[in-house]
Motif scaffolding. Structure first.
Motif, PDB file in Angstrom:
ATOM      1  N   PRO A 120       0.832  -1.209   0.000  1.00  0.00           N
ATOM      2  CA  PRO A 120       0.000   0.000   0.000  1.00  0.00           C
ATOM      3  C   PRO A 120       0.868   1.261   0.000  1.00  0.00           C
ATOM      4  CG  PRO A 120       0.150  -0.883   2.211  1.00  0.00           C
ATOM      5  CD  PRO A 120       0.880  -1.851   1.308  1.00  0.00           C
ATOM      6  N   SER A 121       0.226   2.381  -0.242  1.00  0.00           N
ATOM      7  CA  SER A 121       0.901   3.670  -0.152  1.00  0.00           C
ATOM      8  C   SER A 121       1.240   3.971   1.313  1.00  0.00           C
ATOM      9  CB  SER A 121      -0.019   4.769  -0.679  1.00  0.00           C
ATOM     10  OG  SER A 121       0.465   6.038  -0.305  1.00  0.00           O
ATOM     11  N   TYR A 122       2.399   4.543   1.536  1.00  0.00           N
ATOM     12  CA  TYR A 122       2.787   4.971   2.886  1.00  0.00           C
ATOM     13  C   TYR A 122       2.848   6.494   2.971  1.00  0.00           C
ATOM     14  CZ  TYR A 122       3.568   0.386   4.798  1.00  0.00           C
ATOM     15  OH  TYR A 122       3.365  -0.888   5.287  1.00  0.00           O
ATOM     16  N   ARG A 123       2.218   7.183   2.025  1.00  0.00           N
ATOM     17  CA  ARG A 123       2.224   8.647   1.994  1.00  0.00           C
ATOM     18  C   ARG A 123       1.696   9.244   3.290  1.00  0.00           C
ATOM     19  NH1 ARG A 123      -1.020  10.326  -2.608  1.00  0.00           N
ATOM     20  NH2 ARG A 123       0.899  10.320  -3.786  1.00  0.00           N
ATOM     21  N   LYS A 124       0.635   8.678   3.825  1.00  0.00           N
ATOM     22  CA  LYS A 124       0.007   9.228   5.037  1.00  0.00           C
ATOM     23  C   LYS A 124       0.805   8.895   6.301  1.00  0.00           C
ATOM     24  CE  LYS A 124      -3.864  10.643   3.059  1.00  0.00           C
ATOM     25  NZ  LYS A 124      -4.018  12.010   2.704  1.00  0.00           N
ATOM     26  N   GLN A 125       1.414   7.705   6.338  1.00  0.00           N
ATOM     27  CA  GLN A 125       2.118   7.284   7.548  1.00  0.00           C
ATOM     28  C   GLN A 125       3.541   7.841   7.629  1.00  0.00           C
ATOM     29  OE1 GLN A 125       0.570   5.314   5.349  1.00  0.00           O
ATOM     30  NE2 GLN A 125      -0.270   3.490   6.287  1.00  0.00           N
ATOM     31  N   VAL A 126       4.195   7.982   6.487  1.00  0.00           N
ATOM     32  CA  VAL A 126       5.611   8.352   6.473  1.00  0.00           C
ATOM     33  C   VAL A 126       5.776   9.699   5.771  1.00  0.00           C
ATOM     34  CG1 VAL A 126       7.933   7.612   5.811  1.00  0.00           C
ATOM     35  CG2 VAL A 126       6.206   5.897   6.371  1.00  0.00           C
ATOM     36  N   PRO A 127       6.253  10.725   6.477  1.00  0.00           N
ATOM     37  CA  PRO A 127       6.444  12.033   5.851  1.00  0.00           C
ATOM     38  C   PRO A 127       7.431  11.975   4.678  1.00  0.00           C
ATOM     39  CG  PRO A 127       6.701  12.174   8.235  1.00  0.00           C
ATOM     40  CD  PRO A 127       6.605  10.720   7.885  1.00  0.00           C
ATOM     41  N   GLN A 128       7.320  12.938   3.800  1.00  0.00           N
ATOM     42  CA  GLN A 128       8.153  12.989   2.595  1.00  0.00           C
ATOM     43  C   GLN A 128       9.647  12.876   2.900  1.00  0.00           C
ATOM     44  OE1 GLN A 128       7.307  16.039  -0.509  1.00  0.00           O
ATOM     45  NE2 GLN A 128       9.324  16.807   0.056  1.00  0.00           N
ATOM     46  N   ALA A 129      10.119  13.625   3.880  1.00  0.00           N
ATOM     47  CA  ALA A 129      11.553  13.595   4.206  1.00  0.00           C
ATOM     48  C   ALA A 129      11.981  12.196   4.650  1.00  0.00           C
ATOM     49  CB  ALA A 129      11.869  14.617   5.297  1.00  0.00           C
ATOM     50  N   ASP A 130      11.123  11.510   5.382  1.00  0.00           N
ATOM     51  CA  ASP A 130      11.449  10.158   5.831  1.00  0.00           C
ATOM     52  C   ASP A 130      11.400   9.152   4.683  1.00  0.00           C
ATOM     53  OD1 ASP A 130      11.916  11.000   8.401  1.00  0.00           O
ATOM     54  OD2 ASP A 130       9.983  10.317   9.195  1.00  0.00           O
ATOM     55  N   ARG A 131      10.520   9.377   3.699  1.00  0.00           N
ATOM     56  CA  ARG A 131      10.501   8.487   2.540  1.00  0.00           C
ATOM     57  C   ARG A 131      11.802   8.617   1.749  1.00  0.00           C
ATOM     58  NH1 ARG A 131       5.251  10.612   2.117  1.00  0.00           N
ATOM     59  NH2 ARG A 131       5.689  11.573   0.106  1.00  0.00           N
ATOM     60  N   TRP A 132      12.360   9.825   1.666  1.00  0.00           N
ATOM     61  CA  TRP A 132      13.666   9.994   1.006  1.00  0.00           C
ATOM     62  C   TRP A 132      14.763   9.328   1.833  1.00  0.00           C
ATOM     63  CZ3 TRP A 132      14.289  10.356  -3.754  1.00  0.00           C
ATOM     64  CH2 TRP A 132      13.432  11.096  -4.553  1.00  0.00           C
ATOM     65  N   ALA A 133      14.669   9.431   3.153  1.00  0.00           N
ATOM     66  CA  ALA A 133      15.667   8.780   4.007  1.00  0.00           C
ATOM     67  C   ALA A 133      15.602   7.263   3.826  1.00  0.00           C
ATOM     68  CB  ALA A 133      15.429   9.164   5.469  1.00  0.00           C
ATOM     69  N   ILE A 134      14.409   6.704   3.718  1.00  0.00           N
ATOM     70  CA  ILE A 134      14.251   5.267   3.499  1.00  0.00           C
ATOM     71  C   ILE A 134      14.834   4.876   2.143  1.00  0.00           C
ATOM     72  CG2 ILE A 134      12.562   3.440   3.070  1.00  0.00           C
ATOM     73  CD1 ILE A 134      10.818   4.797   5.271  1.00  0.00           C
ATOM     74  N   ALA A 135      14.555   5.676   1.117  1.00  0.00           N
ATOM     75  CA  ALA A 135      15.091   5.385  -0.223  1.00  0.00           C
ATOM     76  C   ALA A 135      16.619   5.383  -0.193  1.00  0.00           C
ATOM     77  CB  ALA A 135      14.578   6.400  -1.240  1.00  0.00           C
ATOM     78  N   ALA A 136      17.210   6.318   0.526  1.00  0.00           N
ATOM     79  CA  ALA A 136      18.677   6.363   0.644  1.00  0.00           C
ATOM     80  C   ALA A 136      19.180   5.132   1.386  1.00  0.00           C
ATOM     81  CB  ALA A 136      19.108   7.640   1.373  1.00  0.00           C
ATOM     82  N   TYR A 137      18.459   4.707   2.410  1.00  0.00           N
ATOM     83  CA  TYR A 137      18.880   3.531   3.176  1.00  0.00           C
ATOM     84  C   TYR A 137      18.752   2.255   2.344  1.00  0.00           C
ATOM     85  CZ  TYR A 137      19.344   0.082   6.830  1.00  0.00           C
ATOM     86  OH  TYR A 137      19.759  -0.996   7.570  1.00  0.00           O
ATOM     87  N   VAL A 138      17.702   2.163   1.528  1.00  0.00           N
ATOM     88  CA  VAL A 138      17.556   0.994   0.646  1.00  0.00           C
ATOM     89  C   VAL A 138      18.762   0.923  -0.288  1.00  0.00           C
ATOM     90  CG1 VAL A 138      16.222   0.056  -1.297  1.00  0.00           C
ATOM     91  CG2 VAL A 138      15.052   0.799   0.780  1.00  0.00           C
TER      92      VAL A 138
END
Length: 182
Positions: A120-138
């Motif tokens: 599912p989308s995590y747009r509501k649960q995870v703020p934009q800045a944290d989604r970029w942090a997750i992408a960097a960690y991946v």
């Protein structure tokens, strides 16, 4: 009819209208940096470079958020064997596959934002800045297994050709011999 934010007896504070809710963005006034908001360039391609500065803080935040939101399905190492998968949920692909290692970093941000397949989308649960942090960690997880040898230091490259301590030259260490019971 009242002019916005003029005096009135309608509300207790004497104003004719309420102030905007914090975080409200007027139509047509979204931030100009589409790559930061969507993970895509103006022509719809995924961004290849992070649109945020990459540093230890970003990776640590990404690790924390990944372990909270993503590891339940993807596992802590990105193999796709998280706890819910072990209990029957559909297994996501490993981040270490050739296909996903070849994807631009914007792809991971987009999937976290929009969802994909069973995810599912995590747009509501995870703020934009944290989604970029997750992408960097991946991306860091992927590099932890498949770092190009040319990008390693001389010391680390030398370790690639040296046998591990206790190993026979040209192969892994032999297991200790154990006699079978008679």
């Amino acid at each position: 009819r009242y002019e916005p934010l003029t005096a009135s007896s309608f509300f207790e504070n004497g104003m004719s209208s309420r102030p905007l809710v914090e975080g409200t963005i007027a139509r047509g006034h979204l931030p100009a940096d589409a790559a930061l908001r969507t993970g895509k360039t103006a022509d719809g391609q995924f961004v290849a470079e992070l649109p945020v500065p990459l540093d230890d803080r970003l990776l640590e935040r990404g690790r924390q958020r990944f372990n909270i939101y993503c590891s339940v399905c993807h596992g802590r190492t990105g193999e796709g064997n998280g706890m819910v998968v072990q209990r029957g949920y559909r297994q996501p692909p490993t981040f270490h596959s050739d296909r996903l290692r070849g994807m631009p970093v914007g792809y991971f941000f987009d999937v976290a934002t929009q969802g994909f397949g069973a995810m599912p989308s995590y747009r509501k649960q995870v703020p934009q800045a944290d989604r970029w942090a997750i992408a960097a960690y991946v991306r860091a997880l992927q590099l932890s297994r498949y770092a190009p040898a040319a990008e390693l230091s001389e010391t680390d490259r030398a370790k690639l050709v040296e046998p591990p301590t206790g190993a026979a030259p040209g192969g892994p260490a032999a297991p200790p011999s154990v006699e079978a019971p008679r």
